[in-house]
Design an enzyme around this catalytic site. Structure first.
Site, PDB file in Angstrom:
ATOM      1  N   SER A 135       0.871  -1.167   0.000  1.00  0.00           N
ATOM      2  CA  SER A 135       0.000   0.000   0.000  1.00  0.00           C
ATOM      3  C   SER A 135       0.913   1.224   0.000  1.00  0.00           C
ATOM      4  O   SER A 135       1.706   1.408   0.931  1.00  0.00           O
ATOM      5  CB  SER A 135      -0.858  -0.032   1.265  1.00  0.00           C
ATOM      6  N   LYS A 161      -1.035  -1.024  -4.472  1.00  0.00           N
ATOM      7  CA  LYS A 161      -2.224  -0.223  -4.125  1.00  0.00           C
ATOM      8  C   LYS A 161      -1.785   1.212  -3.915  1.00  0.00           C
ATOM      9  O   LYS A 161      -0.826   1.481  -3.196  1.00  0.00           O
ATOM     10  CB  LYS A 161      -2.859  -0.824  -2.874  1.00  0.00           C
ATOM     11  N   LYS A 163      -2.785   4.978  -2.618  1.00  0.00           N
ATOM     12  CA  LYS A 163      -3.730   5.799  -1.860  1.00  0.00           C
ATOM     13  C   LYS A 163      -4.096   6.993  -2.738  1.00  0.00           C
ATOM     14  O   LYS A 163      -3.211   7.574  -3.399  1.00  0.00           O
ATOM     15  CB  LYS A 163      -3.069   6.283  -0.565  1.00  0.00           C
ATOM     16  N   ASP A 188      -7.056   3.097  -3.091  1.00  0.00           N
ATOM     17  CA  ASP A 188      -7.777   3.144  -1.813  1.00  0.00           C
ATOM     18  C   ASP A 188      -8.006   4.609  -1.446  1.00  0.00           C
ATOM     19  O   ASP A 188      -7.056   5.373  -1.278  1.00  0.00           O
ATOM     20  CB  ASP A 188      -6.938   2.450  -0.724  1.00  0.00           C
ATOM     21  N   GLU A 213     -10.954   0.773  -3.402  1.00  0.00           N
ATOM     22  CA  GLU A 213     -11.243   0.452  -2.002  1.00  0.00           C
ATOM     23  C   GLU A 213     -11.877   1.653  -1.301  1.00  0.00           C
ATOM     24  O   GLU A 213     -11.381   2.771  -1.397  1.00  0.00           O
ATOM     25  CB  GLU A 213      -9.910   0.065  -1.331  1.00  0.00           C
ATOM     26  N   ASP A 238     -13.627  -1.671   3.004  1.00  0.00           N
ATOM     27  CA  ASP A 238     -12.710  -1.804   4.131  1.00  0.00           C
ATOM     28  C   ASP A 238     -13.450  -1.275   5.370  1.00  0.00           C
ATOM     29  O   ASP A 238     -14.112  -2.036   6.104  1.00  0.00           O
ATOM     30  CB  ASP A 238     -11.417  -1.013   3.814  1.00  0.00           C
ATOM     31  N   LYS A 262      -9.704  -6.889   7.901  1.00  0.00           N
ATOM     32  CA  LYS A 262      -8.679  -6.494   8.869  1.00  0.00           C
ATOM     33  C   LYS A 262      -9.085  -7.087  10.203  1.00  0.00           C
ATOM     34  O   LYS A 262     -10.205  -6.866  10.666  1.00  0.00           O
ATOM     35  CB  LYS A 262      -8.593  -4.970   8.978  1.00  0.00           C
ATOM     36  N   GLY A 290      -3.951  -4.028   6.142  1.00  0.00           N
ATOM     37  CA  GLY A 290      -2.950  -3.721   7.167  1.00  0.00           C
ATOM     38  C   GLY A 290      -3.256  -2.401   7.845  1.00  0.00           C
ATOM     39  O   GLY A 290      -4.011  -1.576   7.323  1.00  0.00           O
TER      40      GLY A 290
HETATM   41  O1  OSB Z   1      -7.099   1.791   4.546  1.00  0.00           O
HETATM   42  O2  OSB Z   1      -5.869   0.106   4.290  1.00  0.00           O
HETATM   43  C1  OSB Z   1      -6.065   1.196   4.821  1.00  0.00           C
HETATM   44  C2  OSB Z   1      -3.025   2.208   6.909  1.00  0.00           C
HETATM   45  C3  OSB Z   1      -3.628   2.856   7.947  1.00  0.00           C
HETATM   46  C4  OSB Z   1      -4.995   2.994   7.948  1.00  0.00           C
HETATM   47  C5  OSB Z   1      -5.749   2.468   6.899  1.00  0.00           C
HETATM   48  C6  OSB Z   1      -5.154   1.799   5.860  1.00  0.00           C
HETATM   49  C7  OSB Z   1      -3.754   1.692   5.852  1.00  0.00           C
HETATM   50  C8  OSB Z   1      -3.012   1.069   4.762  1.00  0.00           C
HETATM   51  C9  OSB Z   1      -1.633   0.545   5.105  1.00  0.00           C
HETATM   52  O3  OSB Z   1      -3.395   1.008   3.623  1.00  0.00           O
HETATM   53  C10 OSB Z   1      -1.522  -0.920   4.975  1.00  0.00           C
HETATM   54  C11 OSB Z   1      -0.225  -1.406   5.577  1.00  0.00           C
HETATM   55  O4  OSB Z   1       0.757  -1.455   4.852  1.00  0.00           O
HETATM   56  O5  OSB Z   1      -0.212  -1.760   6.774  1.00  0.00           O
HETATM   57 MG    MG Z   2      -8.240   0.644   3.167  1.00  0.00          MG
END
Ligand code: OSB
Ligand code: MG
Length: 375
Positions: A135, A161, A163, A188, A213, A238, A262, A290
């Site tokens: 991510s 992925k 953001k 995402d 996402e 999510d 999660k 994550g």
């Molecule tokens: O939306 O998946 C998410 C991190 C913090 C809060 C929300 C998210 C995330 C990530 C990081 O996308 C995923 C990771 O590498 O742990």
């Molecule tokens: Mg997410």
């Protein structure tokens, strides 16, 4: 399993690089760990809240409060025959999924040690290798993002992925897709758009994305069903999914075609398994999300990812992407094929570095039977 002692700690850990999402930038993590002693065995769990209520409604401090005042005092001294009985013990606590998960998952660690099984086998896992993605936080420019994508692909990650947020979306996705026409690519938004942005989001249909996402609000399944009807690209939920009921409602209303599970967000391994099973029955692919966890949360994520419905690469990446020194040994490593090999030993399968944890701890609280022994 008699729960003899619970210790809650807060650690300060600095990510190797700041991580930017639509809701903010994170670098200094306040990590909560739960250590449970039962039948003389030690189990570890991580509470995966972030510091502010901007991903979901929980924070490091709300979790500290809920564990301290409503979970630990009720649970310590109790006898359960299996970790799966934990949710019934705290039935009266509404919400606070991540706080609950940290404690429940420590019990799963203990039960697996007791049975001499790797945790993933106890959970019903079937895979000895799991597929990994990354991510990537929001970058200043598409050019900066391209460099990072190239590095991560070089490391072997199977899915990238990105953001996104309004103003930092189409140009970035277009640049990555042009440079890497065939990679598994997803985005995402962490709830940064509204249903009225449907025309704009439809532009993403051009880029052959695996999924979008959580584009819309964190608690709004209905609007996602309206949006999914207007998009070719699969929506993955999510934030919206905290339990099996939410998952079934979202699937039946057509709000998503993929679900990110999660462990913290759904309240622990028992609930995660139910969400997984509900998705599998309905042929909805799932993957493990994550929360910028330490190695303890990561080890639990790896165990969960071995369940058969986890058919898409997860956001479960190498320790070294996050931390200079992780809390477990060995560090989690990802092969050049983008795979993590699942540990073979009983329990979590990693050694917890207690000295390092002690060093990083800024506060702790312990409950022993019904008596709190330190503050
Ligand atoms: O939306 O998946 C998410 C991190 C913090 C809060 C929300 C998210 C995330 C990530 C990081 O996308 C995923 C990771 O590498 O742990
Ligand atoms: Mg997410």
């Amino acid at each position: 399993m008699r729960i003899e002692q619970i210790m809650l700690r807060e650690l300060r850990m600095r990510l190797r690089a700041p991580f930017e999402t639509s809701f903010g930038i994170t670098q200094d993590r306040r990590i909560l760990l739960v250590e449970v002693i039962a039948d003389g065995l030690i189990g570890w769990g991580e509470i995966t809240t972030i510091e502010s209520p901007s991903y979901n409604s929980e924070t490091t401090d709300t979790a500290w409060h809920i564990v301290s005042d409503f979970i630990a005092p009720v649970v310590v001294g109790q006898d359960v025959s299996a970790a799966g009985e934990f949710p019934a013990l705290i039935n009266g606590v509404r919400g606070h999924y991540m706080a609950k998960a940290g404690v429940e998952n420590a019990l799963w660690d203990i039960e697996s040690q007791q049975k001499g099984l790797p945790l993933w086998k106890l959970l019903g896992g079937t895979k000895e290798e799991i597929a990994c993605g990354v991510s990537l936080g929001i970058r200043d420019s598409p050019h900066a993002l391209l460099n990072t994508v190239e590095e991560e692909l070089h490391c072997g990650y199977q899915r990238i992925k990105l953001k996104i947020k309004p103003g930092k979306d189409l140009d970035f996705v277009r640049a990555v897709r042009q440079e890497f026409p065939d990679i598994l690519l997803s985005v995402d938004a962490n709830s940064a758009y509204r249903l009225e942005d449907a025309d704009h989001l439809r532009e993403l249909d051009k880029f052959k994305l695996l999924m979008i996402e959580q584009p819309l609000e964190w608690d709004d399944i209905h609007s996602h069903s309206r949006l999914q009807a207007q998009l070719q690209t699969a929506i993955c939920l999510d934030e919206c999914i905290n339990n099996e009921r939410h998952a079934v409602g979202a699937i039946e209303s057509g709000a998503c075609r993929i679900i990110n599970i999660k462990l913290g967000r759904v309240g622990g391994h028992s609930s995660a398994r139910k969400v997984h099973d509900a998705c599998r029955t309905r042929k909805i692919p799932v993957w493990c999300g994550g929360m910028l966890e330490s190695g303890i949360g990561r080890a639990h994520n790896i165990a969960m990812s071995t369940l058969p419905g986890f058919v898409l690469p997860g956001d479960v990446s190498a320790s070294s992407r996050y931390w200079t020194e992780d809390l477990i040994e060995p560090h989690v490593e990802v092969t050049s094929g983008g795979i993590i090999s699942v540990p073979k030993t009983a329990g979590l399968g990693y050694t917890v570095k207690r000295e390092l944890i002690d060093r990083l701890t800024v506060r702790s609280r312990t409950w022993k039977d019904r008596v709190q022994v330190s503050a």
